[in-house]
Design an enzyme around this catalytic site. Structure first.
Site, PDB file in Angstrom:
ATOM      1  N   ASN A  10       0.820  -1.208   0.000  1.00 46.03           N
ATOM      2  CA  ASN A  10       0.000   0.000   0.000  1.00 46.03           C
ATOM      3  C   ASN A  10       0.851   1.253   0.000  1.00 46.03           C
ATOM      4  O   ASN A  10       2.001   1.245   0.462  1.00 46.03           O
ATOM      5  CB  ASN A  10      -0.889   0.058   1.255  1.00 46.03           C
ATOM      6  CG  ASN A  10      -1.996  -0.972   1.245  1.00 46.03           C
ATOM      7  OD1 ASN A  10      -2.413  -1.439   0.189  1.00 46.03           O
ATOM      8  ND2 ASN A  10      -2.466  -1.321   2.425  1.00 46.03           N
ATOM      9  N   ALA A  11       0.250   2.325  -0.466  1.00 43.02           N
ATOM     10  CA  ALA A  11       0.759   3.660  -0.181  1.00 43.02           C
ATOM     11  C   ALA A  11       0.033   4.135   1.076  1.00 43.02           C
ATOM     12  O   ALA A  11      -1.202   4.197   1.095  1.00 43.02           O
ATOM     13  CB  ALA A  11       0.479   4.607  -1.342  1.00 43.02           C
ATOM     14  N   GLY A  38       1.105  -1.220   4.021  1.00 47.50           N
ATOM     15  CA  GLY A  38       0.409  -2.487   3.838  1.00 47.50           C
ATOM     16  C   GLY A  38       1.012  -3.492   4.800  1.00 47.50           C
ATOM     17  O   GLY A  38       2.232  -3.532   5.006  1.00 47.50           O
ATOM     18  N   THR A 205      -1.007 -11.057  20.947  1.00 46.51           N
ATOM     19  CA  THR A 205      -0.386  -9.796  21.334  1.00 46.51           C
ATOM     20  C   THR A 205      -1.316  -9.045  22.266  1.00 46.51           C
ATOM     21  O   THR A 205      -2.545  -9.059  22.115  1.00 46.51           O
ATOM     22  CB  THR A 205      -0.042  -8.932  20.108  1.00 46.51           C
ATOM     23  OG1 THR A 205      -1.227  -8.675  19.355  1.00 46.51           O
ATOM     24  CG2 THR A 205       0.963  -9.659  19.221  1.00 46.51           C
ATOM     25  N   LEU A 206      -0.722  -8.343  23.253  1.00 45.42           N
ATOM     26  CA  LEU A 206      -1.486  -7.711  24.326  1.00 45.42           C
ATOM     27  C   LEU A 206      -1.250  -6.213  24.388  1.00 45.42           C
ATOM     28  O   LEU A 206      -1.408  -5.588  25.438  1.00 45.42           O
ATOM     29  CB  LEU A 206      -1.101  -8.348  25.672  1.00 45.42           C
ATOM     30  CG  LEU A 206      -1.189  -9.883  25.742  1.00 45.42           C
ATOM     31  CD1 LEU A 206      -0.599 -10.386  27.054  1.00 45.42           C
ATOM     32  CD2 LEU A 206      -2.638 -10.352  25.584  1.00 45.42           C
ATOM     33  N   ASP A 232       3.474   6.807  17.533  1.00 46.24           N
ATOM     34  CA  ASP A 232       2.700   6.282  16.407  1.00 46.24           C
ATOM     35  C   ASP A 232       2.732   4.762  16.485  1.00 46.24           C
ATOM     36  O   ASP A 232       3.792   4.154  16.357  1.00 46.24           O
ATOM     37  CB  ASP A 232       3.301   6.775  15.083  1.00 46.24           C
ATOM     38  CG  ASP A 232       2.480   6.374  13.864  1.00 46.24           C
ATOM     39  OD1 ASP A 232       1.489   5.638  14.025  1.00 46.24           O
ATOM     40  OD2 ASP A 232       2.846   6.785  12.747  1.00 46.24           O
ATOM     41  N   GLY A 237       2.652  -3.827  15.153  1.00 44.39           N
ATOM     42  CA  GLY A 237       2.316  -5.248  15.140  1.00 44.39           C
ATOM     43  C   GLY A 237       2.953  -5.978  13.967  1.00 44.39           C
ATOM     44  O   GLY A 237       3.404  -7.118  14.106  1.00 44.39           O
ATOM     45  N   ASP A 238       3.014  -5.317  12.812  1.00 49.74           N
ATOM     46  CA  ASP A 238       3.660  -5.929  11.643  1.00 49.74           C
ATOM     47  C   ASP A 238       5.159  -6.092  11.866  1.00 49.74           C
ATOM     48  O   ASP A 238       5.754  -7.090  11.451  1.00 49.74           O
ATOM     49  CB  ASP A 238       3.427  -5.069  10.405  1.00 49.74           C
ATOM     50  CG  ASP A 238       1.952  -4.841  10.123  1.00 49.74           C
ATOM     51  OD1 ASP A 238       1.141  -5.704  10.502  1.00 49.74           O
ATOM     52  OD2 ASP A 238       1.621  -3.801   9.524  1.00 49.74           O
TER      53      ASP A 238
END
Length: 290
Positions: A10-11, A38, A205-206, A232, A237-238
């Protein structure tokens, strides 16, 4: 070994806002930046920066060649990214002063993949390689089934979350990662707690509390998150997932891979942006964290 990532590209258009808007509210943004993003691209960059060989399977439109070039610059194998006659996927991301975000996603070319493209890519895979999927492309079930048949370690990052999508790939999975809200939603659909899922490795994940690792036949293991000033949370997560997969690929015990991924995610939330600002392995190892 190689991480094969059937993933979105993605952009990311990131707008800074004083607070996240309520329904019907109009807000003036105080900043705008464009990043490569993305969930798929983020994970590919994270895996590459964590020291693994990553081959990305995906698609961009005529307007997205810059994204493919950027992935190449970050060390990702882009031979299996197709150029199609559909606009490149993009996300509109609003980030408030506390670092929380909301995201509007347009899938575009990410949903224009075909099975022949995936089969051609995975024909180059070797038994024991890793295949990772997220819920931002089409053809996930076909890819998971093929990866399983080829003897790959099949991993699924269950976001954006749809319980049906998880259930469809569940029979082919060796590894599942999802957050605690998603784990509860999946429990409501299947009647199974995360520890009862028929998957060898599960990570829940927490958020600011860290992560929980569930391995079949073993007691859960909790990992605390590092305390940092978040600006931010987009892509954290990624980043965590990409680093965990790279740890698996490089033969780390899962506990060690999660500890390293926690450090990478902690650094990531101190930065504005997505794939372009994911920390590399040296930064993660050298970071002074609590």
């Amino acid at each position: 070994m190689t991480i094969w990532n059937l993933g979105s590209i993605n952009a990311d258009m990131v707008y800074g806002l004083p607070h996240l808007p309520a329904a019907g509210e109009t807000l003036a943004a105080d900043g705008l930046e464009r990043f490569l993003g993305g969930k798929g691209a983020n994970m590919s960059v994270a895996g590459s920066r964590a020291g693994s060989r990553v081959s990305h399977i995906g698609a961009v439109g005529p307007d997205g060649r810059w994204a493919k070039d950027r992935l190449t610059e970050y060390g990702v194998d882009t031979r299996f990214i197709a150029e199609v006659d559909v606009p490149t996927g993009h996300a509109i991301i609003a980030v408030d002063a506390q670092g929380e975000n909301l995201i509007i996603l347009y899938p575009g070319a990410n949903h224009a993949l075909d099975s022949a493209q995936i089969g051609k890519a995975l024909a180059s895979a070797n038994t024991g390689d890793i295949l990772v999927l997220q819920n931002e492309t089409n053809a996930q079930v076909e890819a998971a089934r093929l990866g399983h048949e080829l003897g790959l370690t099949v991993c699924y990052a269950a976001a954006p979350f749809q319980a049906q999508s998880v259930q469809e790939v569940l029979p082919y999975l060796d590894f599942l990662i999802l957050n605690e809200v998603e784990a509860e939603q999946l429990r409501q659909e299947t009647g199974l707690d995360a520890a009862e899922l028929p998957v060898r490795h599960v990570i829940v994940t927490l958020g600011s509390r860290g992560a929980r690792y569930l391995q079949q036949g073993c007691d859960p293991v909790d990992f605390a998150a590092h305390k940092v000033q978040a600006v931010d949370t987009t892509g954290a997560g990624d980043t965590f997932t990409g680093y965990v997969l790279a740890g698996m690929d490089r033969g780390m015990p899962m506990e060690q891979a999660i500890l390293q991924a926690n450090r990478a995610a902690a650094l990531m939330v101190t930065r504005h942006g997505t794939a372009d600002v994911i920390p590399d392995l040296r930064e993660v190892r050298d970071a002074q964290l609590d």
